[in-house]
Design an enzyme around this catalytic site. Structure first.
Site, mmCIF file in Angstrom:
data_model
loop_
_atom_site.group_PDB
_atom_site.id
_atom_site.type_symbol
_atom_site.label_atom_id
_atom_site.label_comp_id
_atom_site.label_asym_id
_atom_site.label_seq_id
_atom_site.Cartn_x
_atom_site.Cartn_y
_atom_site.Cartn_z
ATOM 1 N N GLU A 118 -25.021 -43.262 -30.184
ATOM 2 C CA GLU A 118 -25.186 -43.447 -28.744
ATOM 3 C C GLU A 118 -26.046 -44.683 -28.490
ATOM 4 O O GLU A 118 -27.076 -44.859 -29.145
ATOM 5 C CB GLU A 118 -25.841 -42.212 -28.123
ATOM 6 C CG GLU A 118 -24.976 -40.949 -28.256
ATOM 7 C CD GLU A 118 -25.592 -39.742 -27.580
ATOM 8 O OE1 GLU A 118 -26.672 -39.874 -26.944
ATOM 9 O OE2 GLU A 118 -25.004 -38.651 -27.678
ATOM 10 N N HIS A 149 -23.946 -38.686 -22.306
ATOM 11 C CA HIS A 149 -25.136 -37.867 -22.560
ATOM 12 C C HIS A 149 -25.995 -37.722 -21.296
ATOM 13 O O HIS A 149 -27.156 -38.120 -21.248
ATOM 14 C CB HIS A 149 -25.980 -38.447 -23.695
ATOM 15 C CG HIS A 149 -26.770 -37.389 -24.413
ATOM 16 N ND1 HIS A 149 -27.184 -37.509 -25.711
ATOM 17 C CD2 HIS A 149 -27.216 -36.175 -24.005
ATOM 18 C CE1 HIS A 149 -27.860 -36.425 -26.081
ATOM 19 N NE2 HIS A 149 -27.893 -35.612 -25.046
ATOM 20 N N ARG A 171 -24.934 -31.067 -29.645
ATOM 21 C CA ARG A 171 -25.097 -32.231 -30.512
ATOM 22 C C ARG A 171 -23.761 -32.534 -31.165
ATOM 23 O O ARG A 171 -23.036 -31.635 -31.606
ATOM 24 C CB ARG A 171 -26.173 -31.981 -31.591
ATOM 25 C CG ARG A 171 -27.602 -31.904 -31.047
ATOM 26 C CD ARG A 171 -28.052 -33.218 -30.445
ATOM 27 N NE ARG A 171 -29.413 -33.175 -29.936
ATOM 28 C CZ ARG A 171 -29.738 -32.852 -28.685
ATOM 29 N NH1 ARG A 171 -28.768 -32.537 -27.821
ATOM 30 N NH2 ARG A 171 -30.985 -32.855 -28.290
#
Length: 320
Positions: free
Chosen positions: A268, A287, A239
């Site tokens: 994001e 991601h 993270r």
């Protein structure tokens, strides 16, 4: 009979429709698939305010308390994975929303971690770009992994898989986390580092595999980055909040470390023009850690199963 409405959010690859048997709930549920990210609460409410069921992909769209308050029709929220820190579960309960999850495989993020490590160590992206643009033939000298140290911040399911690959490459594997013991480190295939500082100072590659929480937020800041050797690499597939992003940008620009790889960001999708997009020595991915066919098939097939179970008044895989 009036059908319930369901929306699958953030289906970026337009994959959800083809990876599960949605037609089997067609008689009771009308499902639509949204491929564009809805960045604001207003846009989200306009798009799905008529839905009783929502399927969300990890933390792509957070659900704080104020959003539940603006979706009074919502009754079932399904997230991929059994942990999603961006969902306010207490608010969901107050608004009568059932929240369910799905299984998630730990192999994909471990594999992607090694894609980043190898990409950094062997300068794969700049060498590929040079080759494709008729640029210089061989511009860089790669960093060895064999005989070097891999430092793991976190030695859970993913960290242990990363450790095994590091050992296979002939690396010495160190590990540290706030609750790790020497015995558990040995069981996970690593040598116990007595402190975070020791791990950072001794490691040639540092890879983060911790859960984001109060104890780990900004765990790696300016002081920690300065402790790392200038030849070391930092990789984060966990993270973004575990690493101070401002300090990371400065470290890359000023050469405190040799480079960094990341698959996670505070916002994001990463906004256009964000300075991290062009930071030197930064190998960034959007991601993709969990984004594999096997994981997606599990997420969406189990989402359909969760809807069926909810309709039968027997919800499964409940989050609490």
């Amino acid at each position: 009979m009036t059908r319930l409405r369901c929306a699958v959010l953030d289906d970026y690859q337009d994959a959800a429709r083809s990876l599960a048997d949605w037609p089997r709930i067609d008689t009771r549920v009308e499902t639509r698939f949204l491929t564009a990210h809805l960045a604001s609460h207003d846009a989200l409410v306009d798009a799905v305010g008529d839905c009783e069921i929502l399927v969300v992909m990890r933390e792509r769209t957070p659900f704080p308390a104020e959003l539940f308050a603006r979706l009074p029709r919502l009754r079932l929220l399904i997230t991929s994975g059994m942990r999603n820190a961006s969902l306010d579960l207490a608010a969901a309960a107050r608004h009568g929303v059932t929240v369910c999850g799905t299984a998630s495989n730990s192999e994909p993020p471990a594999e992607l971690t090694w894609a980043l490590i190898l990409g950094l160590a062997r300068h794969i992206v700049p060498e590929n770009n040079a080759l494709r643009s008729d640029g210089p033939w061989q511009r860089t000298v790669g960093a060895d992994l064999h005989g070097r140290r891999l430092g793991l911040l976190g030695l859970g399911r993913i960290g242990q898989k990363v450790a095994r690959v590091g050992s296979a490459f002939g690396m010495e594997v160190l590990a540290w986390s706030p609750r790790l013991t020497p015995e558990r480190a040995a069981e996970g295939g690593a040598v116990f580092a007595s402190s975070k500082e020791e791990l950072l100072e001794r490691s040639d590659v540092v890879s983060i595999h911790l859960v984001l929480g109060d104890r780990t937020r900004n765990l790696i800041g300016e002081a920690e980055l300065r402790r790392m050797p200038r030849t070391a690499y930092l990789v984060n597939t966990s993270r973004a909040g575990i690493v101070d992003q401002t300090a990371l940008l400065t470290a890359l620009r000023e050469g405190w470390i040799a480079g960094a790889g990341a698959d996670v960001f505070e916002t994001e999708p990463l906004p256009a023009g964000d300075p991290l997009r062009t930071a030197p020595g930064f190998l960034a991915l959007p991601h993709l850690g969990y984004v594999t066919r096997r994981n997606y098939e599990g997420y969406f097939q189990q989402a359909v199963e969760n809807i069926e179970a909810y309709l039968a008044d027997s919800p499964v895989r409940l989050l609490s």
